[in-house]
Design an enzyme around this catalytic site. Sequence first.
Site, PDB file in Angstrom:
ATOM      1  NE  ARG A   1      -2.295  -1.998   3.525  1.00  0.00           N
ATOM      2  CZ  ARG A   1      -2.835  -3.012   3.660  1.00  0.00           C
ATOM      3  NH1 ARG A   1      -3.810  -3.432   3.127  1.00  0.00           N
ATOM      4  NH2 ARG A   1      -2.397  -3.870   4.668  1.00  0.00           N
TER       5      ARG A   1
ATOM      6  CG  ASP B   1      -3.842   6.992   8.168  1.00  0.00           C
ATOM      7  OD1 ASP B   1      -3.748   5.603   8.195  1.00  0.00           O
ATOM      8  OD2 ASP B   1      -4.741   7.536   7.465  1.00  0.00           O
ATOM      9  CG  ASP B   2      -2.748   2.608  10.725  1.00  0.00           C
ATOM     10  OD1 ASP B   2      -1.694   2.854  10.226  1.00  0.00           O
ATOM     11  OD2 ASP B   2      -3.095   1.278  10.312  1.00  0.00           O
TER      12      ASP B   2
ATOM     13  CD  GLU C   1       8.416  -1.632   5.234  1.00  0.00           C
ATOM     14  OE1 GLU C   1       8.679  -2.784   4.522  1.00  0.00           O
ATOM     15  OE2 GLU C   1       7.156  -1.711   5.863  1.00  0.00           O
TER      16      GLU C   1
ATOM     17  NE  ARG D   1      -2.996  -3.327   9.957  1.00  0.00           N
ATOM     18  CZ  ARG D   1      -3.229  -4.446   9.198  1.00  0.00           C
ATOM     19  NH1 ARG D   1      -3.192  -5.698   9.572  1.00  0.00           N
ATOM     20  NH2 ARG D   1      -3.859  -4.068   8.000  1.00  0.00           N
TER      21      ARG D   1
HETATM   22  C1  UGA Z   1       2.026  -2.345   6.747  1.00  0.00           C
HETATM   23  C2  UGA Z   1       3.058  -1.404   6.999  1.00  0.00           C
HETATM   24  O1  UGA Z   1       3.322  -0.734   8.393  1.00  0.00           O
HETATM   25  C3  UGA Z   1       2.880  -0.105   6.044  1.00  0.00           C
HETATM   26  O2  UGA Z   1       3.862   0.803   6.023  1.00  0.00           O
HETATM   27  C4  UGA Z   1       3.010  -0.685   4.488  1.00  0.00           C
HETATM   28  O3  UGA Z   1       2.604   0.183   3.454  1.00  0.00           O
HETATM   29  C5  UGA Z   1       1.738  -1.898   4.581  1.00  0.00           C
HETATM   30  O4  UGA Z   1       1.779  -2.993   5.689  1.00  0.00           O
HETATM   31  C6  UGA Z   1       1.733  -2.388   3.220  1.00  0.00           C
HETATM   32  O5  UGA Z   1       1.267  -3.587   3.320  1.00  0.00           O
HETATM   33  O6  UGA Z   1       1.978  -1.954   2.168  1.00  0.00           O
HETATM   34  P1  UGA Z   1      -0.518  -1.919   7.228  1.00  0.00           P
HETATM   35  O7  UGA Z   1      -1.264  -1.447   8.902  1.00  0.00           O
HETATM   36  O8  UGA Z   1      -0.900  -3.215   6.909  1.00  0.00           O
HETATM   37  O9  UGA Z   1       0.749  -1.536   7.344  1.00  0.00           O
HETATM   38  O10 UGA Z   1      -1.054  -0.795   6.233  1.00  0.00           O
HETATM   39  P2  UGA Z   1      -2.001   0.403   6.408  1.00  0.00           P
HETATM   40  O11 UGA Z   1      -1.938   1.096   7.735  1.00  0.00           O
HETATM   41  O12 UGA Z   1      -3.447  -0.151   6.249  1.00  0.00           O
HETATM   42  O13 UGA Z   1      -1.458   1.137   5.103  1.00  0.00           O
HETATM   43  C7  UGA Z   1      -0.375   2.229   5.434  1.00  0.00           C
HETATM   44  C8  UGA Z   1      -0.620   3.505   5.039  1.00  0.00           C
HETATM   45  O14 UGA Z   1      -1.030   3.792   3.695  1.00  0.00           O
HETATM   46  C9  UGA Z   1      -1.448   4.172   6.028  1.00  0.00           C
HETATM   47  O15 UGA Z   1      -1.174   5.555   5.934  1.00  0.00           O
HETATM   48  C10 UGA Z   1      -2.940   4.312   5.182  1.00  0.00           C
HETATM   49  O16 UGA Z   1      -3.491   5.219   5.400  1.00  0.00           O
HETATM   50  C11 UGA Z   1      -2.324   4.293   3.948  1.00  0.00           C
HETATM   51  N1  UGA Z   1      -2.958   3.761   2.771  1.00  0.00           N
HETATM   52  C12 UGA Z   1      -3.636   2.543   2.884  1.00  0.00           C
HETATM   53  C13 UGA Z   1      -3.367   4.412   1.386  1.00  0.00           C
HETATM   54  O17 UGA Z   1      -2.873   5.677   1.110  1.00  0.00           O
HETATM   55  N2  UGA Z   1      -4.283   3.787   0.486  1.00  0.00           N
HETATM   56  C14 UGA Z   1      -4.846   2.703   0.752  1.00  0.00           C
HETATM   57  O18 UGA Z   1      -5.479   2.151  -0.113  1.00  0.00           O
HETATM   58  C15 UGA Z   1      -4.497   1.888   1.949  1.00  0.00           C
HETATM   59 MN    MN Z   2      -1.191   0.488   9.610  1.00  0.00          MN
END
Ligand code: UGA
Ligand code: MN
Length: 255
Positions: A86, A118-119, A205, A234
């Site tokens: 993501r 953001d989470d 990363e 999360r």
């Molecule tokens: C884990 C890692 O902590 C993230 O840094 C990594 O980007 C992510 O896996 C990944 O799979 O790529 P996770 O908690 O699973 O994190 O992911 P989210 O917190 O749902 O998303 C990471 C960030 O991307 C958040 O700031 C979220 O707001 C943003 N995001 C998520 C988007 O901008 N678009 C999306 O469709 C989903």
């Molecule tokens: Mn997250």
Amino acid sequence: PPPRRPEAALPTIYAITPTYSRPVQKAELTRLANTFRQVARLHWILVEDAAARSELVSRFVAGAGLPCTHLHVPTPRRYKRPGLPRATEQRNAGLAWLRQRHQHLPPPQPGVLFFADDDNTYSLELFQEMRTTRKVSVWPVGLVGGRRYERPVVENGKVVGWYTGWRADRPFAIDMAGFAVSLQVILSHPKAVFKRRGSQPGMQESDFLKQITTVEELEPKANNCTKVLVWHTRTEKVNLANEPKYHLDTVNIEV
Ligand code: UGA
Ligand code: MN
């Protein structure tokens, strides 16, 4: 003598936060702003995963009470699938903005960049630690990788391995929340970006860090990586089962 401004000597901390529209978005951003507002010289780069800046985030940024840059870039639909990394495009948009802005500023430009989803939950002490990053610094992250924490293993002040329960074969077995990079390193490696091609979840990363540093070069923070100062929390998906199909209330409320 010129007046002493202790804050002027502090390197700016740039926080790149990808964010996307969902019921909890404003709550997440509110928690984040409440933390960031307490950090001196922090510049927030909020990057919306959207084709345009939303009104909700625009209004939020206007009232956030800290220096903010509000960008947007949509994730191509083909990449919006479970199992794919993501926020690749959003982090790259933040990097591009940072590089562009500093092209036009005279050096030295002391600064530190980190990627703040953001989470997550960030302690204020984390910012004190990352502020002194010379090249790339690292620290433990709580509640990640199927364990209570992951951390870089440090011997004699150097990172020599990783304590992790998940994909220990990663060259840098660290979450996005576990490192910071100096602005100088970002500027001197202008091609370092997050890649879509061949990228797997959990490898973003490592793919990024190997473009700019080596394990031997990493600077351990948080008492030689023995303290958890950031948590990969999360947020639970909200239950909207009782949300009416059509607007029923007499007022329109942004949530
Ligand atoms: C884990 C890692 O902590 C993230 O840094 C990594 O980007 C992510 O896996 C990944 O799979 O790529 P996770 O908690 O699973 O994190 O992911 P989210 O917190 O749902 O998303 C990471 C960030 O991307 C958040 O700031 C979220 O707001 C943003 N995001 C998520 C988007 O901008 N678009 C999306 O469709 C989903
Ligand atoms: Mn997250």
